[in-house]
Design an enzyme around this catalytic site. Sequence first.
Site, short mmCIF file in Angstrom:
data_model
loop_
_atom_site.label_atom_id
_atom_site.label_comp_id
_atom_site.label_asym_id
_atom_site.label_seq_id
_atom_site.Cartn_x
_atom_site.Cartn_y
_atom_site.Cartn_z
N ASN A 172 -7.60 8.89 -3.95
CA ASN A 172 -7.57 7.72 -3.14
C ASN A 172 -8.77 7.04 -3.09
OD1 ASN A 172 -6.85 5.99 -0.58
ND2 ASN A 172 -8.66 7.12 -0.04
N SER A 197 -2.42 3.74 -6.37
CA SER A 197 -2.73 2.49 -7.39
C SER A 197 -2.60 1.47 -6.25
CB SER A 197 -1.56 2.47 -8.13
OG SER A 197 -1.76 1.23 -8.96
N TYR A 246 -10.33 -5.24 -10.60
CA TYR A 246 -9.43 -4.28 -9.63
C TYR A 246 -8.03 -4.19 -10.15
CZ TYR A 246 -7.59 -2.27 -5.55
OH TYR A 246 -6.85 -1.52 -4.48
N LYS A 302 -6.20 -0.55 -11.63
CA LYS A 302 -5.18 -0.05 -10.93
C LYS A 302 -3.89 -0.07 -12.14
CE LYS A 302 -6.65 1.00 -6.92
NZ LYS A 302 -6.76 2.56 -6.53
#
Length: 278
Positions: free
Chosen positions: A84, A135, A149, A153
């Site tokens: 996470n 994700s 970012y 992901k």
Amino acid sequence: MNKVWLITGAGSGIGTGTAKAALQAGDRVVATGRNLDKVRNALRDVASENLAFVQLDVADEVQAKTAVEEAVKRFGRIDILVNNAGYSLLGNFEEMTTAEIERQFATNFYGVVYVMRAVLPVMRQQRSGHIINISSVAGVVGFKHCAAYAASKFAVEGISLSVAVEVEGFGIKMTVVEPGFFRTDLLDSQNVRWPSNAIEDYAAEGNVQETWSVYNGTQQGDPAKLGDALVKIAGMENPPKLFVAGSDAIAAIASAVEERLQATRANEELSKSTDGLF
């Protein structure tokens, strides 16, 4: 049998919500984070013999191995890994430096790589385990100001779905979670990062920081409810390989997938024309 969870980034948001939900279910949790005081404070109301705290900066491969060793030493096994930990670098791509993008990947992507590589031998030996990689809707849909970012992901999605096929024969399951906007610390001023460069041509679009900061704390997703959902998924005999979390994520991803399908169909003949078959 009660499960053992290893959760990265357990000091806030989805990490905290998942840790609390797992403990509530009677499971054991190894809660990790770069700042252990923050993790302990986030879980101060659930102090339990089923809870252990371990230092872990996921961008440090050595720490990842050590944290996994500590988890096994404490509880004897690892049944569920929740990757996470992460942060967001938001801004126009041209205004980001290469170093800033590399740091984004160091945490969001390589952090997942390091912890997975440390955990997989344990799960292989057990011939069981479940890896849950967090994700984002940005891991499926490209958003303005989210180039670095989103790229990190998208990478998490790619490695997760590929490794899932490689390890399923060992009884190891994989779930990629694609949350929409949740009330986490992702947009908190202490966590979000902004590009260090400024290009005049982009100034007319407005201030990127002001655009995104207004969403902090007003997101519709509840991390505690997502934690409950992840505990349910961990209890499934055949958990989903992909889990879209939040109605906003469902709408955005469904639209993006349909757009790709339409583009595929619209250019089907052209695509087939590239086949080199007799």
